[in-house]
Design a protein around this motif. Structure first.
Motif, PDB file in Angstrom:
ATOM      1  N   PHE B  64       0.937  -0.857  -0.193  1.00  0.00           N
ATOM      2  CA  PHE B  64      -0.293   0.110  -0.047  1.00  0.00           C
ATOM      3  C   PHE B  64       0.964   1.448  -0.035  1.00  0.00           C
ATOM      4  CE2 PHE B  64      -3.552  -1.738   0.582  1.00  0.00           C
ATOM      5  CZ  PHE B  64      -3.732  -2.477   1.383  1.00  0.00           C
ATOM      6  N   VAL B  65       1.889   1.322   0.484  1.00  0.00           N
ATOM      7  CA  VAL B  65       2.622   2.145   0.796  1.00  0.00           C
ATOM      8  C   VAL B  65       3.204   2.642  -0.438  1.00  0.00           C
ATOM      9  CG1 VAL B  65       4.733   2.681   1.859  1.00  0.00           C
ATOM     10  CG2 VAL B  65       3.236   2.104   3.446  1.00  0.00           C
ATOM     11  N   ARG B  66       3.987   1.480  -0.414  1.00  0.00           N
ATOM     12  CA  ARG B  66       4.975   1.605  -2.403  1.00  0.00           C
ATOM     13  C   ARG B  66       3.796   1.747  -3.579  1.00  0.00           C
ATOM     14  NH1 ARG B  66       8.939  -3.329  -1.865  1.00  0.00           N
ATOM     15  NH2 ARG B  66       8.459  -3.927  -3.901  1.00  0.00           N
ATOM     16  N   ARG B  67       2.945   1.465  -3.378  1.00  0.00           N
ATOM     17  CA  ARG B  67       1.412   2.039  -4.405  1.00  0.00           C
ATOM     18  C   ARG B  67       1.576   3.861  -4.550  1.00  0.00           C
ATOM     19  NH1 ARG B  67      -4.060   3.074  -4.527  1.00  0.00           N
ATOM     20  NH2 ARG B  67      -4.547   2.578  -2.221  1.00  0.00           N
ATOM     21  N   HIS B  68       1.156   4.018  -3.234  1.00  0.00           N
ATOM     22  CA  HIS B  68       1.284   5.217  -2.706  1.00  0.00           C
ATOM     23  C   HIS B  68       2.793   6.692  -2.950  1.00  0.00           C
ATOM     24  CE1 HIS B  68      -2.858   6.209  -1.157  1.00  0.00           C
ATOM     25  NE2 HIS B  68      -2.787   5.381  -0.499  1.00  0.00           N
ATOM     26  N   TYR B  69       3.821   5.820  -2.399  1.00  0.00           N
ATOM     27  CA  TYR B  69       5.085   5.997  -3.810  1.00  0.00           C
ATOM     28  C   TYR B  69       4.843   6.261  -4.888  1.00  0.00           C
ATOM     29  CZ  TYR B  69       6.700   7.475   1.907  1.00  0.00           C
ATOM     30  OH  TYR B  69       6.195   8.472   2.744  1.00  0.00           O
ATOM     31  N   GLY B  70       4.789   5.318  -5.045  1.00  0.00           N
ATOM     32  CA  GLY B  70       4.895   5.257  -6.750  1.00  0.00           C
ATOM     33  C   GLY B  70       4.235   6.602  -7.029  1.00  0.00           C
ATOM     34  N   ALA B  71       2.809   7.133  -6.757  1.00  0.00           N
ATOM     35  CA  ALA B  71       2.182   7.963  -6.904  1.00  0.00           C
ATOM     36  C   ALA B  71       2.390   9.362  -6.958  1.00  0.00           C
ATOM     37  CB  ALA B  71      -0.047   7.841  -7.098  1.00  0.00           C
ATOM     38  N   LYS B  72       3.360   9.094  -5.666  1.00  0.00           N
ATOM     39  CA  LYS B  72       3.915  10.066  -5.122  1.00  0.00           C
ATOM     40  C   LYS B  72       3.170  11.091  -4.585  1.00  0.00           C
ATOM     41  CE  LYS B  72       8.096  10.892  -7.620  1.00  0.00           C
ATOM     42  NZ  LYS B  72       8.928   9.761  -6.548  1.00  0.00           N
ATOM     43  N   MET B  74       2.219  11.056  -1.421  1.00  0.00           N
ATOM     44  CA  MET B  74       2.394  12.300  -0.103  1.00  0.00           C
ATOM     45  C   MET B  74       3.592  13.250  -0.391  1.00  0.00           C
ATOM     46  SD  MET B  74       1.351   8.703   0.740  1.00  0.00           S
ATOM     47  CE  MET B  74       0.710   7.732   2.452  1.00  0.00           C
ATOM     48  N   SER B  75       4.257  12.826  -0.804  1.00  0.00           N
ATOM     49  CA  SER B  75       5.351  14.186  -0.997  1.00  0.00           C
ATOM     50  C   SER B  75       4.339  15.190  -2.044  1.00  0.00           C
ATOM     51  CB  SER B  75       6.367  13.292  -2.169  1.00  0.00           C
ATOM     52  OG  SER B  75       6.383  13.294  -3.678  1.00  0.00           O
ATOM     53  N   THR B  76       3.345  14.788  -3.336  1.00  0.00           N
ATOM     54  CA  THR B  76       2.674  15.965  -3.596  1.00  0.00           C
ATOM     55  C   THR B  76       2.424  16.661  -2.469  1.00  0.00           C
ATOM     56  OG1 THR B  76       2.282  14.348  -5.804  1.00  0.00           O
ATOM     57  CG2 THR B  76       1.241  16.613  -5.821  1.00  0.00           C
ATOM     58  N   LEU B  77       1.648  15.788  -1.552  1.00  0.00           N
ATOM     59  CA  LEU B  77       0.701  16.768  -1.055  1.00  0.00           C
ATOM     60  C   LEU B  77       1.507  17.550  -0.037  1.00  0.00           C
ATOM     61  CD1 LEU B  77      -2.442  16.805   0.356  1.00  0.00           C
ATOM     62  CD2 LEU B  77      -2.290  14.949   0.763  1.00  0.00           C
ATOM     63  N   SER B  78       2.563  17.160   0.824  1.00  0.00           N
ATOM     64  CA  SER B  78       3.661  17.918   1.540  1.00  0.00           C
ATOM     65  C   SER B  78       3.497  19.374   0.888  1.00  0.00           C
ATOM     66  CB  SER B  78       4.834  16.778   2.252  1.00  0.00           C
ATOM     67  OG  SER B  78       5.628  17.085   1.560  1.00  0.00           O
TER      68      SER B  78
END
Lengths: 281, 194
Positions: B64-72, B74-78
């Protein structure tokens, strides 16, 4: 250059720790390969997990992801809801609770054939299966399975014995004649977001040797203090819940399951539906 | 009840199932902590009072984390909120990982916020972090104002998901009450030590 390419392939294969062969094998099976017009038969996905690995139930618990099966049938064939065998409970470190299956699980559904069978008589059935398999780490998996029933059927697809075995592991409906208990529910979860308490009393025809409750859950609910207390012939289930702001439960009636063992230690399940509005189910 | 009554009753199954929700409760003060980030710098939640803090429970091994990091995600939001007094902290409570692993992952993924080393699981336990990802938002007064999932799409099946953290940050930075303050988190279980 060829040597470099070969080495690259070798390194890719060796370092593919996240791409190890899947810990889950899946197989598409049917209760019969002979299809008759207007009649019902069963299809199912048999999941087989490597030792120590589990996949998740309809309600995965605190973490995880429900196993999913999407059926594709020819026109005129209708498929019913997926049937889930009684799950097991995993207590993971940190008090994180999961519900699902170790070893194997057959997720089945009833298919109704149309009143008239058209075409050549070959019935293709497809299942798109998705899962999250966890042991020490978690790995997502997906597979599309195709079999042919009817004319030129895949002989390997026929597994009537499997369906008969797994039928015993399906939760029994409390309204059926073979139900091992009667249920009485009270309480509701108010629509205004305040907390409510729901109690379900299970009165057993024969006191079970052990009882385990798989409580209901829904992303739109905050379910707390789910407790199960058994005293001889009665099991009392209680929980508190409130509806989380801005969200609606998917259904007004939630599914829950009580797993119980009889005197000879055989594990069975009883379906315990819970109506959030407090109506009789 | 007398002990032999329990025995006579046959089955004692007083079981409290499903733990209580996060001990970091919406509306209450967030549990204090200090931790070292991937470079060994200390981070003290108390020193961040006055800012809006996002805690993101994470685990590089979790799909689940890898999927979100692939889609960026968290970093986009931060990045979107970093100039609005929002401090983003990833917390790794995976028992078999350490700061070196966090450092490698952070460099590979190329995000700017720190990863706090919580492989002892102390912070995770005090917050009741259950999944990766599991998100908490703390307002300027140190109160938990959001707890739960990053969005409403656990399976990653939707083309566009409703991002609860983005909505909550919009509300908090605008001084408004958070519309959706609690959701059920999804993901892998946090890999605490046995």
């Amino acid at each position: 250059m060829r040597l470099l390419a070969a080495l690259a392939v070798l390194f890719a294969a060796v370092s593919a720790s996240a791409e190890d062969p899947s810990p889950v094998d899946v197989r598409l099976v049917a209760s019969t390969t002979t299809i008759e017009a207007g009649k019902q038969f069963e299809v199912g996905v048999l999941l087989h997990m490597r030792p120590g690995w589990h996949v998740y139930w309809l309600n995965p618990g605190d973490a995880g992801l429900p196993t999913s099966v999407r059926w594709t049938m020819p026109d005129g064939f209708t498929v019913g809801a997926l049937r889930w065998p009684v799950p097991q409970r995993f207590e993971q470190p940190g008090g994180v609770v999961g519900y699902g299956y170790l070893d194997s699980a057959l997720l089945g559904a009833t298919v109704t054939a149309p009143a008239t069978l058209t075409g050549e008589g070959s019935i293709p059935v497809r299942a798109d299966v998705g899962w999250l398999a966890c042991e020490k780490i978690c790995v997502r998996g997906r597979k599309t399975l195709d079999v042919v029933l009817g004319r030129d059927a895949d002989p390997a697809a026929s597994a009537p014995g499997l369906f008969a075995d797994w039928a015993k592991r399906l939760p029994i409906d409390p309204r059926s004649e073979s139900a091992p208990a009667t249920l009485t529910a009270r309480g509701s979860v108010p629509a205004d977001g305040t907390s409510g308490t729901v109690t379900v009393d299970i009165d057993w025809k024969q006191p079970p040797a052990s009882v385990e409750w798989f409580p209901p859950d829904d992303p739109a609910l905050d379910v707390q203090a789910a407790q199960s207390h058994t005293d001889g012939g009665r099991t009392r289930l209680t929980f508190q819940a409130k509806r989380l702001s801005g969200q609606q439960p998917k259904q007004p009636v939630l599914e829950s399951v009580v797993a119980y063992s009889d005197a000879s230690g055989v594990r069975h399940g009883l379906r315990v539906p819970v109506d959030l509005d407090g109506k009789e189910t | 009840m007398r002990p032999n009554m329990w025995a006579a009753a046959g089955v004692l199954a007083l079981a409290t199932l499903g733990t209580a929700r996060a001990t970091a409760v919406v509306g209450q003060l967030a549990p204090a902590f200090t931790a070292k980030d991937q470079d060994g710098h200390e981070v003290d939640l108390a020193k961040l009072r006055g800012k809006i803090v996002v805690l993101e429970w994470t685990n590089p091994d979790c799909p689940f984390v890898r999927r979100h990091y692939g889609a960026k995600t968290m970093s986009t939001l931060s990045n979107r909120f970093k100039d609005r007094d929002v401090v983003w902290l990833a917390v790794n409570s995976t028992s078999y990982m350490d700061a070196a692993r966090d450092r490698t992952w952070r460099t590979e993924q190329g995000f700017a916020y720190p990863v706090l080393d919580d492989h002892a699981g102390t912070i995770g336990t005090s917050y009741g972090a259950k999944t990766t990802p599991h998100m908490f938002i703390i307002d300027r007064k140190g109160t938990v104002v959001y707890e739960g999932a990053i969005d409403d799409d656990a399976a990653g099946a939707e083309k566009s998901a409703r991002n609860y953290v983005a909505e909550a940050l919009d509300d908090v930075t605008a001084g408004k009450p958070v519309r959706v303050a609690e959701t059920k988190p999804y993901g892998c279980s946090v890999k605490y030590a046995h």
